[in-house]
Enzyme design. Sequence first.
Site, PDB file in Angstrom:
ATOM      1  N   LEU A   1     -82.441 -21.074 -60.542  1.00 46.69           N
ATOM      2  CA  LEU A   1     -83.390 -20.159 -59.890  1.00 46.69           C
ATOM      3  C   LEU A   1     -84.457 -20.855 -59.048  1.00 46.69           C
ATOM      4  O   LEU A   1     -85.611 -20.413 -59.002  1.00 46.69           O
ATOM      5  CB  LEU A   1     -84.052 -19.253 -60.940  1.00 46.69           C
TER       6      LEU A   1
ATOM      7  N   THR B   1     -73.367 -13.865 -64.064  1.00 45.17           N
ATOM      8  CA  THR B   1     -72.273 -14.819 -64.272  1.00 45.17           C
ATOM      9  C   THR B   1     -71.960 -15.016 -65.757  1.00 45.17           C
ATOM     10  O   THR B   1     -72.805 -14.797 -66.615  1.00 45.17           O
ATOM     11  CB  THR B   1     -72.638 -16.188 -63.671  1.00 45.17           C
TER      12      THR B   1
ATOM     13  N   ILE C   1     -78.011 -23.460 -60.514  1.00 40.68           N
ATOM     14  CA  ILE C   1     -79.099 -23.718 -59.565  1.00 40.68           C
ATOM     15  C   ILE C   1     -80.425 -23.754 -60.324  1.00 40.68           C
ATOM     16  O   ILE C   1     -81.310 -24.553 -60.020  1.00 40.68           O
ATOM     17  CB  ILE C   1     -79.154 -22.605 -58.486  1.00 40.68           C
TER      18      ILE C   1
ATOM     19  N   GLY D   1     -68.793  -8.815 -59.449  1.00 44.31           N
ATOM     20  CA  GLY D   1     -68.038  -9.801 -60.220  1.00 44.31           C
ATOM     21  C   GLY D   1     -66.714 -10.060 -59.534  1.00 44.31           C
ATOM     22  O   GLY D   1     -65.739  -9.376 -59.787  1.00 44.31           O
ATOM     23  N   GLY D   2     -66.697 -11.007 -58.615  1.00 45.39           N
ATOM     24  CA  GLY D   2     -65.449 -11.416 -57.977  1.00 45.39           C
ATOM     25  C   GLY D   2     -64.954 -10.513 -56.872  1.00 45.39           C
ATOM     26  O   GLY D   2     -63.786 -10.606 -56.474  1.00 45.39           O
TER      27      GLY D   2
ATOM     28  N   CYS E   1     -80.054 -14.771 -66.310  1.00 45.11           N
ATOM     29  CA  CYS E   1     -79.640 -16.042 -65.722  1.00 45.11           C
ATOM     30  C   CYS E   1     -79.350 -17.041 -66.838  1.00 45.11           C
ATOM     31  O   CYS E   1     -80.233 -17.362 -67.640  1.00 45.11           O
ATOM     32  CB  CYS E   1     -80.718 -16.624 -64.820  1.00 45.11           C
TER      33      CYS E   1
END
Lengths: 260, 260, 302, 302
Positions: free
Chosen positions: D72, D192, D70, D242-243, D129
């Site tokens: 940010l 991520t 994205i 995380g998931g 990020c």
Amino acid sequence: MKKISVGRILSQREIAPGIHDMWIGTELAREAGAGQFVGVYPRSAATLLPRPISVCETDREKGALRLVYREAGAGTREFAACRAGEEIRLLGILGNGFPLEQAEGRRVLLMGGGIGVPPILQLAKDLAGRTAGQVNILAGYRDGQLFLAEDLARYGRLYAATEDGSRGTRGNVMDALAAHSLEADVIYTCGPMPMLRAVKGYAAGAGIRAYLSLEEHMACGVGACLGCVVKTRETDSHSHVHNARICTEGPVFDAQEVEI
Amino acid sequence: MKKISVGRILSQREIAPGIHDMWIGTELAREAGAGQFVGVYPRSAATLLPRPISVCETDREKGALRLVYREAGAGTREFAACRAGEEIRLLGILGNGFPLEQAEGRRVLLMGGGIGVPPILQLAKDLAGRTAGQVNILAGYRDGQLFLAEDLARYGRLYAATEDGSRGTRGNVMDALAAHSLEADVIYTCGPMPMLRAVKGYAAGAGIRAYLSLEEHMACGVGACLGCVVKTRETDSHSHVHNARICTEGPVFDAQEVEI
Amino acid sequence: MKTEVTIAGVTLKNPVMTASGTFGSGMEYSEFVDLNRLGAVVTKGVANVPWPGNPTPRVAEVYGGMLNAIGLQNPGIDVFLERDLPFLRRFDTRVIVNVCGRTVEDYLEVAERLGEAQGVDMLEINVSCPNVKEGAIAFGQKPEALYDITSRIKRTARQPIIMKLSPNVTDIAEMARAAEAAGADALSLINTITGMKIDIYKRKFALANKTGGMSGPAIKPVAVRMVYQAAHAVKIPVIGMGGIANGEDAVEFLLAGATAVSVGAMNFANPHATLEVLQGIEAYMERCGVEDVRELIGAVEE
Amino acid sequence: MKTEVTIAGVTLKNPVMTASGTFGSGMEYSEFVDLNRLGAVVTKGVANVPWPGNPTPRVAEVYGGMLNAIGLQNPGIDVFLERDLPFLRRFDTRVIVNVCGRTVEDYLEVAERLGEAQGVDMLEINVSCPNVKEGAIAFGQKPEALYDITSRIKRTARQPIIMKLSPNVTDIAEMARAAEAAGADALSLINTITGMKIDIYKRKFALANKTGGMSGPAIKPVAVRMVYQAAHAVKIPVIGMGGIANGEDAVEFLLAGATAVSVGAMNFANPHATLEVLQGIEAYMERCGVEDVRELIGAVEE
């Protein structure tokens, strides 16, 4: 010979809470022996590894294989939801199986505990008439849900043990063994690790042969990944260290050969 | 209002190679408008995101929603394998839809290209009787497989274009537009980006209104992730930059407002 | 249709190899796969002496993959040369021996022994196993350490050396450049990503080793990214791996810059995976009119 | 049954939060979820000025997860204070504002503005990020840089600061210690993991940015491992993510050492995910006779 094949589910039912009884139409039934196992593949994209499930019974004429398994995780939960008529992917036949010849003319005792009871059934069938006298079978359960008891009783003298004492001897199979003061020249057993340790100790003390069917987390099931090993007394001929592969050299081992 | 719901597949058939026509029984049919879309969830554990599929047709009485989609990846491949009677998880109703009021008493031209044809059908139905004269519909296809052509012809005058020239005008919808020298006060369109750019350019030149239904890869479908944006001429009131969310401010935009 | 690729002067009949540790020394899977059809077989790690590996449980399943902490159990170089190598030499495929050690001397000893052996085409140096305490990973997470061990092994090795890189680093390009600068003939990546699983009802680690190396389709996007970054950082060939399950996955790695690919954990989910990957690559080439598989290497549009 | 947890003196009614960037500023998902039931809402990253973000495509699906780049995009601090914060303050939940910037000064400006605002409980500092060229990740991959920016923001911030760590590092424990030493009040991880996807038929990157941040169930084992390593390296609380898709996943993070958990990408797969995670934690506590959720924190058997 090991291969991937597709079987068709003939029937499926829950025979005790969380314990499922599945008959599968598959050519593997003709070669499957007592104590061997198959790898069953879940369909979900999230669960990729084959689930090792041991042979409970085979109908060689019909080409039918019986698997009795406990619902333990995502994979077995999926199997439990399968219905008759559906296809199921199998890897097998795997493992060495129980050494039947060791029972020839001997007094034989079979001991199964919990989800270790199912492989005892095909073994009892295969030993019928080959042993000295009737086979004695000790089956240990958590409670009064004595799954497979009727089937077992057809092939030997069954003694049950239940942890809650609701049926048979209160306690485990070792308690039942003492209660009935059974004698044997050779023991075949499958069950939880504490039980296998107890059997190994008893057999050593009594100076008799014992064959243990072991369980361990597996990945490949064919001896490549070295995930499922058991510590052995002698250096293993394949690994050249004190580790034998349960999926390949096992799952059945002479109690004296493994350190558990 | 947006929500998760479970629909039941009423019918499913392939109406052109790789193009599937699915009717779903769902309460969403009552609120779904032309140009809006639903998020359809695959069942596979490997594909987690909802697939945005636009409304092709609704039967508000029966509570049935028609989706016509192209088999493009794992998710749509799974949908294509679904059979009548199966359940399917839906997120919706999503998006703004086509502004019908802009058609009131005007000469209207609808243009659909490829998998952009389906949303034109419900639009044509909803505009019936509200426009000046009959609605003209331009539908562009790759080849002679004119899916939905018969349905469209019921609600307006249909002109087809095919890239291979096998039916209607050879070329795209712009070629057909020229070939039939059609006139309009307002254009509604959905299709591949090159086509939308051409329509935007044509409308600007002709000084007429055009509404474009845009497509973009989406994650959430509800305006939270900012994955699906389009560059806008004015600063967008939500983002305060020149980016509007296709899933929320769109998917239908005034051609003058977006820079594509 | 041409499927040959060449790595450090060694030509493979096709770009499909096996990932070390997932294919034993070929024997087990030869029941399922005709090894003659593979571009190369990469063996399980071989040390100078037999290694017992870690306690069990050694494997655990995770979403879209698995964790392993085998700990490089292996029978040692003697048994490998007597038993495994002769078996592999019966097949018309390239033999790449994965070499592991605790100290640099361990690696050098194995490399020397393999240098005297017939029929070993290349060595893959495992400096990235996350499951053994000493050595291994220590060499694979610092560029200086990687440079040092690579240059020392290169001086000893008679065959081309492939350095197998760990994904558990901040900058994979930096590691790739260090290995290349030290004389590596090729790189292979990714090794497994360190992960953990906890049994919430037993409140115990799923693996006796607590952590394990994660593999399977779940890690593929990380592997593709690192293969792309490594391939763009060096001139030597890169062998890509990480969750490859089919031909399309393999092509993705080739387009990212890999010269060859390895099939790992998916052998467990499908013993025919290697051949299906090869057939899938050929089907893709057929469908897209690709005459020579080498056209695909690094062919993603920038 | 007690579900309260406390982070840097701020008490949350339960340990379930939202992961920055997956929940907007709460408005969109308030149609699906009663925000009053959440422990905290963590906002999308807020910069000192509006950010346009990256070109599209910005998202792509991968096996068991997704990639996003994205970049940010955000309307900036002014709009956040005028529109988003007042909306969030209508709910009885904690408000944690994620702060992003290109330079240290950017971060400081936002932290200052938020310091004057009412109803902001904590700041989460995004130094991880992977999708913006300048700033962000640069601060999050070197311990010295992380120490520097953390200490500078800590001096300016009026609210407790949570440093959000990147998993794209060699040693997460080292990063955790650097943030703690610089005065961070808490840590959140993992952001991520950098990944890549290539469309093999178009031979193009799936994302305009080429690489993107991977999230979803596929990365959970890596996240659990890093949360365990970070929690054992520092004394300040760790927020795990995380998931996470259900209560069992959340409990796994708590047992690994997390004091709270965040639900991220799974909001997209299931808009009710946050509440289902909370219900799942409560069901686990019920089933296992856990009176106080804090009993679970770091309770895995060593």
